[in-house]
Scaffold this active site. Structure first.
Site, PDB file in Angstrom:
ATOM      1  N   HIS A 299      45.689  22.708  35.464  1.00 47.38           N
ATOM      2  CA  HIS A 299      45.899  24.154  35.332  1.00 47.38           C
ATOM      3  C   HIS A 299      47.056  24.547  34.399  1.00 47.38           C
ATOM      4  O   HIS A 299      47.571  25.658  34.519  1.00 47.38           O
ATOM      5  CB  HIS A 299      46.143  24.791  36.716  1.00 47.38           C
ATOM      6  CG  HIS A 299      44.906  24.925  37.560  1.00 47.38           C
ATOM      7  ND1 HIS A 299      44.249  23.860  38.103  1.00 47.38           N
ATOM      8  CD2 HIS A 299      44.209  26.024  37.975  1.00 47.38           C
ATOM      9  CE1 HIS A 299      43.211  24.277  38.816  1.00 47.38           C
ATOM     10  NE2 HIS A 299      43.158  25.584  38.749  1.00 47.38           N
TER      11      HIS A 299
ATOM     12  N   GLY B 143      40.408  22.893  32.237  1.00 49.60           N
ATOM     13  CA  GLY B 143      39.565  22.711  33.424  1.00 49.60           C
ATOM     14  C   GLY B 143      39.275  24.045  34.088  1.00 49.60           C
ATOM     15  O   GLY B 143      38.219  24.237  34.684  1.00 49.60           O
ATOM     16  N   HIS B 144      40.210  24.957  33.988  1.00 47.44           N
ATOM     17  CA  HIS B 144      40.006  26.312  34.518  1.00 47.44           C
ATOM     18  C   HIS B 144      40.200  27.304  33.380  1.00 47.44           C
ATOM     19  O   HIS B 144      41.323  27.576  32.985  1.00 47.44           O
ATOM     20  CB  HIS B 144      41.001  26.604  35.637  1.00 47.44           C
ATOM     21  CG  HIS B 144      40.652  27.823  36.449  1.00 47.44           C
ATOM     22  ND1 HIS B 144      40.226  29.003  35.881  1.00 47.44           N
ATOM     23  CD2 HIS B 144      40.652  28.041  37.783  1.00 47.44           C
ATOM     24  CE1 HIS B 144      39.996  29.892  36.835  1.00 47.44           C
ATOM     25  NE2 HIS B 144      40.236  29.335  38.006  1.00 47.44           N
TER      26      HIS B 144
ATOM     27  N   HIS C 192      32.200  26.812  39.741  1.00 44.41           N
ATOM     28  CA  HIS C 192      33.258  27.641  40.313  1.00 44.41           C
ATOM     29  C   HIS C 192      33.166  29.053  39.715  1.00 44.41           C
ATOM     30  O   HIS C 192      33.279  29.243  38.506  1.00 44.41           O
ATOM     31  CB  HIS C 192      34.589  26.980  39.961  1.00 44.41           C
ATOM     32  CG  HIS C 192      35.780  27.609  40.583  1.00 44.41           C
ATOM     33  ND1 HIS C 192      36.594  28.480  39.907  1.00 44.41           N
ATOM     34  CD2 HIS C 192      36.310  27.484  41.824  1.00 44.41           C
ATOM     35  CE1 HIS C 192      37.586  28.868  40.701  1.00 44.41           C
ATOM     36  NE2 HIS C 192      37.434  28.275  41.876  1.00 44.41           N
TER      37      HIS C 192
ATOM     38  N   GLU D 213      33.584  26.767  45.683  1.00 43.54           N
ATOM     39  CA  GLU D 213      33.774  28.221  45.493  1.00 43.54           C
ATOM     40  C   GLU D 213      32.816  28.689  44.402  1.00 43.54           C
ATOM     41  O   GLU D 213      33.224  29.335  43.426  1.00 43.54           O
ATOM     42  CB  GLU D 213      35.223  28.498  45.098  1.00 43.54           C
ATOM     43  CG  GLU D 213      36.240  27.878  46.059  1.00 43.54           C
ATOM     44  CD  GLU D 213      37.693  28.191  45.707  1.00 43.54           C
ATOM     45  OE1 GLU D 213      38.058  28.059  44.530  1.00 43.54           O
ATOM     46  OE2 GLU D 213      38.454  28.584  46.614  1.00 43.54           O
TER      47      GLU D 213
ATOM     48  N   GLU E 157      34.254  35.382  46.522  1.00 41.36           N
ATOM     49  CA  GLU E 157      35.704  35.457  46.388  1.00 41.36           C
ATOM     50  C   GLU E 157      36.135  36.740  45.685  1.00 41.36           C
ATOM     51  O   GLU E 157      35.536  37.156  44.695  1.00 41.36           O
ATOM     52  CB  GLU E 157      36.181  34.233  45.589  1.00 41.36           C
ATOM     53  CG  GLU E 157      37.689  34.145  45.487  1.00 41.36           C
ATOM     54  CD  GLU E 157      38.162  32.912  44.705  1.00 41.36           C
ATOM     55  OE1 GLU E 157      37.393  31.950  44.573  1.00 41.36           O
ATOM     56  OE2 GLU E 157      39.311  32.962  44.241  1.00 41.36           O
TER      57      GLU E 157
ATOM     58  N   CYS F  90      38.665  37.235  43.786  1.00 45.60           N
ATOM     59  CA  CYS F  90      38.989  36.935  42.387  1.00 45.60           C
ATOM     60  C   CYS F  90      37.752  36.860  41.505  1.00 45.60           C
ATOM     61  O   CYS F  90      37.810  37.178  40.324  1.00 45.60           O
ATOM     62  CB  CYS F  90      39.704  35.589  42.272  1.00 45.60           C
ATOM     63  SG  CYS F  90      41.417  35.648  42.770  1.00 45.60           S
TER      64      CYS F  90
ATOM     65  N   CYS G  58      45.590  33.038  45.073  1.00 44.57           N
ATOM     66  CA  CYS G  58      45.147  33.643  43.816  1.00 44.57           C
ATOM     67  C   CYS G  58      44.711  35.094  43.994  1.00 44.57           C
ATOM     68  O   CYS G  58      44.914  35.923  43.111  1.00 44.57           O
ATOM     69  CB  CYS G  58      44.009  32.833  43.204  1.00 44.57           C
ATOM     70  SG  CYS G  58      42.642  32.533  44.317  1.00 44.57           S
ATOM     71  N   CYS G  59      44.088  35.403  45.143  1.00 39.18           N
ATOM     72  CA  CYS G  59      43.445  36.710  45.272  1.00 39.18           C
ATOM     73  C   CYS G  59      44.412  37.889  45.426  1.00 39.18           C
ATOM     74  O   CYS G  59      44.249  38.893  44.720  1.00 39.18           O
ATOM     75  CB  CYS G  59      42.437  36.702  46.411  1.00 39.18           C
ATOM     76  SG  CYS G  59      41.053  35.562  46.120  1.00 39.18           S
TER      77      CYS G  59
END
Lengths: 639, 639
Positions: A136, A185-186, A260, A312, A328, A330, A408-409
């Site tokens: 990340h 990766g994200h 994801h 997720e 989610e 997010c 995160c949310c």
């Protein structure tokens, strides 16, 4: 876009209340969480991580250790971004001072070569850039870039922007100049680099965003090779699920929304943003295909996405379980980002309809009405005793917690709700698009020489009035107003009289020379409507959901004798609506239905008795604010 | 019990066909699998493991390695047990010779102290008895004990019984004489020791079974301590889920069926069996409480149990998802074992009704009609594209595979179907209980001095005729016939005339002096019945399932225009039944219903059109025999 945020002052009592709540409660509350000042909740340590990194860089040693998720830095970034938006509307010297202090701390945690990431600086300095799949670094960088742009645009202060420019330059050097392999990766840095580019005009940032989009999935084994080469892992990731990280094929070949869900929509947002700038038709087409797949096959009626806890993630077309939904918060926020970019590509109301669906339902449900508790997961059916408890439902909590280890949310909700003005309008030459119906004042002084006041009781009221305030005598322009899909008939009048307009892509285009006498009024049909799902959605067979305006409704136990599972609605029942003071003011739906009385047996060979009863529905966004109880969006329908 | 198996020769065309199929196809097929002679399927290596152990013990070295699950030995045991039952009815010198060879091999793989387990003998000789939680030593021993008893009773040959007596003595020495702590991670040895006890009359085996029942969960931390002490693991088990292994509290305090469903019902079977022998009221009560929890809150209408893939486990009351059901074949087999023992404790038809439900629905569905493919998981709804593919549905395969890496289910089906006679009758003094309705001959020569011939076309025919064949002139006895819950009216006639009987616990008790002129005929009401689930079962709201006699029905795509999800049934529709040659001969159900035509949109604000249509339902046990297609047991009902 950011200009439109700056130029639009929300002042209505609905989203305006949320904006104020974010200022009064959410931002101070989250600041305390990040500084570990809230007792009895998940520890954050996010600010302390920056302190530790700064101390280590300055003194060469530090007793404190990194704590939290590898992406803990991004919580600070999202909070700063939310604060930046809030400061724009609500100047607050004290908050700004505290933000400046945090930014100064971030600056001290930056390495000499521009590298910024407390996990690697404190915990694993020798492992920088060796695990793009999990670590990340680019994701955290992206969030801090977004904060930097927001803070610069809001306060005019560029210290964080300078910090993040140095980090962006560092990334550019590594991945472009030195030709390092890999991609995040994200996804997140792509959309953030596009914001950096627009803010700084530095072409390198656009080039870098485009680079990450273009290389993604071209070598779909990159993460496997990386893990073989460097041989370390954060989560014991040895399966390298390529769909999870959307690198199974190059992005232009992707046709299904997979993996994801947050990663997916952040990626697609970046793709759309690059396509806007580069006019890359193949990339645009890929975005449209992915959009259609999400909204036509993989989205909940609340605008939620991600059907499975495992990863997720998106699962398969039409697999939309209500009780085990991941959904989610997010991910719906990311869907709004994606929708916003698609609107920039193409003015079509299917994007703004979905943006509205996700905002007024899933995203708002993500936060307790008091702004102090949050849902990460937003199921469409909740059964106390099963939800949050059965092994298959551990993620689907029946009540909002105060905070999360993976947080995160909550700050994502904060940054969205404090920047909601970014999603309300588009301006394209002399045309202004009204995507969302939010009361406030749009300042067009520098372009169309005037202002537009919007007055509305939306989402409960059925009217939106646009009052023109030319700087001189007229505003020569086109106002393009979304005709929401849910409104069976939308009547637009100019000064009380019908007026001509052209309809295209779900927008009504009204062109004129508007004076300060002119009031355009849009009246929606706010009748309660039944929503039917495709028969391919197994969980909604012969069920119906209810909506009024943009709001999807649900039945909660507390309004329905504590038992929602035995309720069904009458097929042709008249519905009543009534305004209620509860839950900060809502319109309730009441109608006739049935209650099935099945007795104690698990299975019975005798048809159970049914009683007629009155059902009460409330807006989905307001559920879970009155204690533990059952909840259902999709209700069986009977004759 | 085993006597009743010996004394009852199944000869009808339904279960008799299955018994023959097991002999002709399943036993030879599984033998080939165990000997790795079937190409293109999961490797077994189970026989080779015994070879490797024997070689190692005899020569001190072996090039071959152990392969497979830690409980791979049990596949051989279950196969031997199935073969033993089959040999009883179908003597087969060749098969018996091959069984003897396998038994000789097993003998060679036994260590001098009686210990028998190829995993530990070949792979980890120093780790014997150090991981009871995971290592299945007692489980494998239990299965081999069951095989030994079956083989001795069937063939009169006691070699395997001697082997397993030595192993049982070895276990007794360790856990009783030497006082070693612990209890099995996977119950099975308890019920097996009770069989050993009944067969050998050796009281030590009863004592040992009772010991394992009594100590279970008393020290609920045993597995934690064990893993800390020995520090090795098979599956990386570091969470020690006590409910998974049913050692969270002592067995007499357990009130909910929790954890791994097969472990649970094997344990409860052992508990009930010990309670029968010891007359332990507290243990009996615990069994009844657990039985009620399963059948009133946690069982599918097909007699399947285990709602979640995670842990192959029970979840929470009324959580019975249809598409993601685990519903393991072995678990329903275990439920049949449990039911059989409960019948020995208490003659009540709720046990035999459930035994029938599990056998004729879930267990039979576990095997392809041709006997060559098997389901491990038996969902009640299948959607190609989602089932077996979505991350939440990987376990719920839409078609039966040939074999499994974890091959517990196929040989379990084989041993059950070749010993079905064990479940048909009970004999208690001069009363014979007819639990299941299976055509054949019951030999009561040594007790009630005669035979009973049962003639029936069950489960499709509505009649069962009991013909008495006294050795002399009369059989002075009571025949207690189950009155199945699904039959609205059951008429019992003696030689065509109504006769008197007493009804108790769901059985009709007919006492008389029966001569060879006497025929008792039972006629069931085989009308198609609708089954309604408790409204607490969220997945079945406003849905209905269909049954006829003991068979639960389902709709398969192939009979319903390839689309089952859009079907609903008419509330008061007349149903027709028709005999069909397909699927080895079934009775189909046909009725009027509706098809919803929802078009391409995921969500629509317009009510979809419906068309009337004809629905065809087939028995659930026969689904999945005609290629990939949708399947649903619970169908929405409309007016």
């Amino acid at each position: 876009m950011s200009d439109l945020l700056k130029n639009f002052t929300v002042s209505d009592s609905f989203l305006g209340r949320y904006e104020k709540l974010v200022k009064d409660i959410v931002i101070p509350y989250q600041e305390k969480v990040l500084k570990d000042e809230i007792p009895d909740t998940e520890k954050s340590h996010a600010i302390e991580n920056f302190n530790a990194a700064a101390k280590l860089l300055e003194t060469g040693k530090c007793d404190d250790e990194f704590y939290g998720m590898v992406f803990q830095d991004s919580d600070v970034a999202k909070w700063l971004e939310a604060a930046a938006y809030s400061l724009l509307k609500y100047p607050d010297k004290e908050l700004e001072k505290r933000c400046d202090e945090v930014i100064a701390l971030i600056g001290r945690a930056q390495q000499k070569d521009g590298y910024l990431n407390t996990y690697f600086t404190v915990k694993s300095p020798d492992k920088r850039w060796t695990n793009l799949e999990e670590a990340h670094e680019l994701y955290c960088a992206g969030h801090m870039m977004e904060a930097a742009v927001a803070y610069a645009e809001s306060t005019g202060k560029t210290k964080l922007l300078d910090i993040m420019s140095r980090m962006a330059d560092h990334i550019y050097k590594r991945f472009i100049e030195e030709g390092a392999e890999g991609y995040p990766g994200h996804p997140e840095v792509e959309l953030a680099l596009m914001r950096m580019y627009r803010c700084t005009k530095n072409e390198k940032y656009k080039e870098l965003a485009e680079h990450f989009i273009n290389v993604r999935g071209v070598d779909s084994d990159y993460f496997i090779k990386e893990s073989e080469k460097y041989n370390w892992t954060i989560w014991g990731n040895d399966c390298h699920n390529k769909e999870y990280t959307q690198n199974h094929v190059p992005v232009r070949k992707q046709t299904k929304a997979v993996g994801h869900a947050v990663r997916a929509v952040y990626l697609y947002t970046g793709m759309a943003d690059v396509a806007i700038e580069t006019n890359d038709q193949e990339l645009k087409d890929a975005c449209k295909t992915l959009w259609d797949n999400i909204t036509q096959c993989r989205m909940y009626v609340t605008g939620a996405i991600g059907s499975a806890y495992e990863g997720e993630a998106f699962t398969k077309d039409y697999h939309l379980p209500n009780d085990t939904a991941y959904a989610e918060t997010c991910a719906s926020i990311g869907l709004i980002f994606f929708a916003r970019k698609m609107l920039d590509l193409e003015k079509d109301s299917r994007y703004s309809d979905t943006m509205e669906r996700a905002l007024y339902n899933c995203v708002l449900a993500g936060m307790q009405l008091d702004g102090e508790k949050f849902f990460y997961v937003n199921p469409l059916e909740v059964i106390p005793g099963i939800s949050g408890e059965a092994v298959t439902h551990r993620h689907a909590l029946p009540q909002r917690p105060k905070w999360f280890a993976c947080a995160c949310c909550p700050p994502n909700v904060a940054r969205l709700l404090s920047s909601v003005g970014r999603y309300v309008w588009s301006e394209e030459r002399d045309t202004v698009y009204s995507h969302l119906f939010v009361g406030g004042t749009l300042d067009l002084t520098h372009t169309l020489h005037g202002k537009i006041d919007v007055v509305t009781e939306y989402p409960y009221g059925d009217k939106v009035t646009y009052k023109f305030k030319p700087d001189d005598t007229v505003m020569n322009m086109t106002l393009a107003i979304r005709l929401p899909q849910w409104s069976k008939e939308t009547i637009i009048t100019l000064n009380g009289k019908n007026c001509n307009y052209e309809t295209k892509g779900g927008y009504a285009y009204l062109t004129g020379e508007f004076t300060d006498k002119d009031e355009l009024t849009v009246k929606f049909d706010m009748s309660v409507r039944r929503i039917f799902a495709s028969s391919k959605v197994s969980s909604n067979s012969c069920k119906v959901a209810f909506s009024r305006g943009p709001l999807v409704y649900c039945a909660e136990g507390i309004d329905n004798s504590d038992d929602v599972l035995s309720l069904s609605v009458k097929k042709e029942a008249e519905v009543e609506t009534c305004t209620s003071n509860k839950l900060n003011g809502i319109v309730e739906i009441k109608m006739d239905g049935y209650r099935t009385i099945t007795g104690d047996s698990l299975y019975s060979l005798e048809r159970p008795k049914t009683e007629t009863c009155k059902l009460t529905l409330i807006p989905y966004y307001a559920w879970g604010n009155r204690g533990l109880n059952q909840m259902r969006v999709w209700l069986p329908e009977e004759e």
